[in-house]
Motif scaffolding. Structure first.
Motif, short mmCIF file in Angstrom:
data_model
loop_
_atom_site.label_atom_id
_atom_site.label_comp_id
_atom_site.label_asym_id
_atom_site.label_seq_id
_atom_site.Cartn_x
_atom_site.Cartn_y
_atom_site.Cartn_z
N ARG A 225 12.33 1.01 -15.45
CA ARG A 225 13.16 1.67 -14.46
C ARG A 225 12.34 2.04 -13.24
O ARG A 225 11.30 2.69 -13.34
N THR A 226 12.83 1.67 -12.06
CA THR A 226 12.10 1.97 -10.83
C THR A 226 12.27 3.42 -10.40
O THR A 226 11.49 3.92 -9.59
N ASP A 227 13.30 4.11 -10.93
CA ASP A 227 13.51 5.49 -10.53
C ASP A 227 12.72 6.48 -11.38
O ASP A 227 12.61 7.65 -11.05
N GLU A 228 12.17 6.02 -12.50
CA GLU A 228 11.40 6.90 -13.37
C GLU A 228 10.00 7.11 -12.81
O GLU A 228 9.36 6.17 -12.33
N LEU A 229 9.52 8.35 -12.87
CA LEU A 229 8.20 8.68 -12.36
C LEU A 229 7.17 8.32 -13.43
O LEU A 229 6.95 9.07 -14.37
N LYS A 230 6.54 7.16 -13.29
CA LYS A 230 5.63 6.67 -14.32
C LYS A 230 4.22 7.21 -14.09
O LYS A 230 3.81 7.50 -12.98
N ILE A 231 3.49 7.33 -15.20
CA ILE A 231 2.12 7.82 -15.17
C ILE A 231 1.26 6.89 -16.01
O ILE A 231 1.60 6.58 -17.15
N ASP A 232 0.15 6.44 -15.43
CA ASP A 232 -0.79 5.57 -16.13
C ASP A 232 -1.88 6.45 -16.75
O ASP A 232 -2.51 7.25 -16.05
N THR A 233 -2.09 6.31 -18.05
CA THR A 233 -3.05 7.18 -18.73
C THR A 233 -4.48 6.88 -18.28
O THR A 233 -5.20 7.76 -17.81
N VAL A 234 -4.92 5.65 -18.45
CA VAL A 234 -6.27 5.24 -18.05
C VAL A 234 -6.17 3.87 -17.38
O VAL A 234 -5.52 2.97 -17.92
N GLY A 235 -6.80 3.72 -16.23
CA GLY A 235 -6.74 2.43 -15.54
C GLY A 235 -7.64 2.42 -14.33
O GLY A 235 -8.43 3.35 -14.11
N GLU A 236 -7.52 1.37 -13.53
CA GLU A 236 -8.34 1.24 -12.33
C GLU A 236 -7.56 0.51 -11.25
O GLU A 236 -6.58 -0.20 -11.52
N HIS A 237 -8.01 0.71 -10.02
CA HIS A 237 -7.35 0.13 -8.84
C HIS A 237 -8.44 -0.52 -7.98
O HIS A 237 -9.37 0.15 -7.54
N PHE A 238 -8.30 -1.81 -7.75
CA PHE A 238 -9.31 -2.59 -7.03
C PHE A 238 -8.84 -2.82 -5.60
O PHE A 238 -7.71 -3.25 -5.36
N VAL A 239 -9.74 -2.54 -4.62
CA VAL A 239 -9.41 -2.69 -3.21
C VAL A 239 -10.59 -3.35 -2.49
O VAL A 239 -11.74 -2.96 -2.70
N LYS A 240 -10.32 -4.34 -1.65
CA LYS A 240 -11.35 -4.96 -0.82
C LYS A 240 -11.59 -4.11 0.43
O LYS A 240 -10.65 -3.63 1.05
N VAL A 241 -12.86 -3.95 0.80
CA VAL A 241 -13.22 -3.17 1.98
C VAL A 241 -13.60 -4.08 3.13
O VAL A 241 -13.01 -4.06 4.21
N LEU A 242 -14.64 -4.93 2.94
CA LEU A 242 -15.07 -5.92 3.93
C LEU A 242 -15.32 -5.28 5.30
O LEU A 242 -14.72 -5.63 6.31
N SER A 243 -16.26 -4.33 5.32
CA SER A 243 -16.59 -3.67 6.58
C SER A 243 -17.95 -3.02 6.45
O SER A 243 -18.42 -2.71 5.35
N TYR A 244 -18.59 -2.80 7.61
CA TYR A 244 -19.82 -2.02 7.62
C TYR A 244 -19.51 -0.55 7.32
O TYR A 244 -18.46 -0.04 7.73
N SER A 245 -20.41 0.12 6.63
CA SER A 245 -20.17 1.49 6.20
C SER A 245 -19.92 2.43 7.38
O SER A 245 -19.02 3.25 7.34
N GLU A 246 -20.72 2.30 8.46
CA GLU A 246 -20.58 3.21 9.59
C GLU A 246 -19.35 2.91 10.44
O GLU A 246 -18.99 3.69 11.32
N ALA A 247 -18.68 1.77 10.18
CA ALA A 247 -17.53 1.36 11.01
C ALA A 247 -16.20 1.54 10.29
O ALA A 247 -15.16 1.14 10.82
N CYS A 248 -16.20 2.12 9.09
CA CYS A 248 -14.94 2.24 8.36
C CYS A 248 -14.79 3.64 7.77
O CYS A 248 -15.78 4.35 7.53
#
Length: 343
Positions: free
Chosen positions: A289-312
């Protein structure tokens, strides 16, 4: 607070250091806000301390609905970690005083009651402890009893009369008493006001019949965490920065514990990218159900950054009524020194 003396002046936070710390007869102070210049206000109103969670809470005297928090962790007589953050209350509020007891904070606020020029004093309670993950994280969270719920069979809508004035309501959630339907978000049709006994109150209309049990009503707020600039450290030299170089960030992994939706937003050279949202998903459920407020017990989320540290800049945001608990952040990047003779 404790064995430390803190004081504020012109947008800065200081701690007093006695001369014995330097083996001399002179005393001095240390600026604890050099890493967040221009973040703190120039002057403060009400101030309180909470030793149970090592925090100082301050009200901006020029915007008295803004509360600033300073939280630190110490090892002996040294402050090894500290952080600043703030709560932005409703624009209808003017905080007059605060007091902390154990891990709780009580606020006295002058609040507009819906009529121009009319205000009343209200007392707010907030805990600085973690709440159960099943508790909706909404501002002005109110459990409305069935006596304040009425069903219109012609329009097939439920009218919810709040005991106070809050025109910013945008969430209705079913609590645990609703059994298998619990923690479902009900869409809000309209928000209006009515006068009951001379007081202005807010009326919320939702589709369907929800008069069988009490319901949660509140308004969403945005949690926004900006990570400090990522800097490589030399673990062999007292965690000090290495020689001058360039850090190119490749990707970042957020690991979480009992977490709902949250957004990762990256700004590269001043340009904000679209949010990368984590969505909990139950692979064992045939119907999700898309209306139910779901909760993930344990997991991870992967995101690409692709930038210099001082510029992001990297932000963790959540405007959802579900918790956001980040347990670990892993960052992968390449570091190259400017001195080519050093490997």
């Amino acid at each position: 607070m404790g064995q430390k003396l803190f004081f504020m002046d012109s947008g800065r936070m200081y701690t007093y250091l006695s001369g014995s710390s330097f083996n001399d007869e002179y005393s001095t102070s240390m600026d604890l806000s050099t890493h967040c210049k221009d973040y703190l206000p120039d002057s403060f109103g009400a101030i309180t301390t909470n030793s149970a969670v090592n925090s100082i809470i301050m009200v901006d005297s020029d915007a008295k609905n803004n509360l600033y928090f300073f939280t630190f962790r110490s090892n002996g007589d040294k402050i090894i970690q500290n952080a600043y953050y703030k709560w932005i209350l409703s624009s209808y509020d003017t905080v007059l005083s605060m007091k902390a007891y154990e891990k709780d904070v009580y606020l006295v606020s002058k609040r507009n009651v819906g009529v121009v020029g009319q205000n009343k004093l209200v007392v707010y309670f907030s805990t600085l402890e973690s709440v159960p993950y099943t508790t909706p994280l909404l501002d002005w969270l109110t459990l409305v009893p069935t006596i304040n719920l009425s069903y219109n069979s012609l329009n097939q809508t439920t009218t919810v009369t709040l005991p106070h004035y809050d025109p910013d309501v945008d969430y209705v959630i079913l609590p645990a008493a609703w059994g298998t339907a619990a923690y479902t978000a009900i869409p809000v049709n309209s928000v209006t006001t009515t006068t009951v006994g001379g007081e202005v109150k807010t009326v919320v209309t939702i589709p369907g019949n929800y008069t069988a049990n009490s319901i949660y009503v509140g308004r969403s707020y945005e949690m926004n965490i900006e990570l400090s600039q990522i800097v490589p450290r030399d673990t062999y030299q007292d965690n000090s920065p290495p020689v001058e170089g360039v850090l190119n960030l490749k990707r970042i992994t957020f690991r979480h514990f009992y977490t709902g939706n949250y957004d990762i937003v990256i700004s590269r050279r001043g340009r904000l990218d679209s949010p990368v949202t984590f969505y909990p998903f139950d692979l064992n459920s045939i119907l999700d159900r898309t209306d139910e407020l779901k909760i993930d017990t344990v997991g991870e989320h992967f995101v690409k950054v692709l930038s210099y540290s001082e510029a992001c800049k990297i932000y963790i945001k959540s405007s959802y009524p579900t918790p956001c608990n980040i347990s670990n952040i892993e960052i992968i990047g390449n570091y190259r020194t400017r001195n080519t003779s050093i490997e």
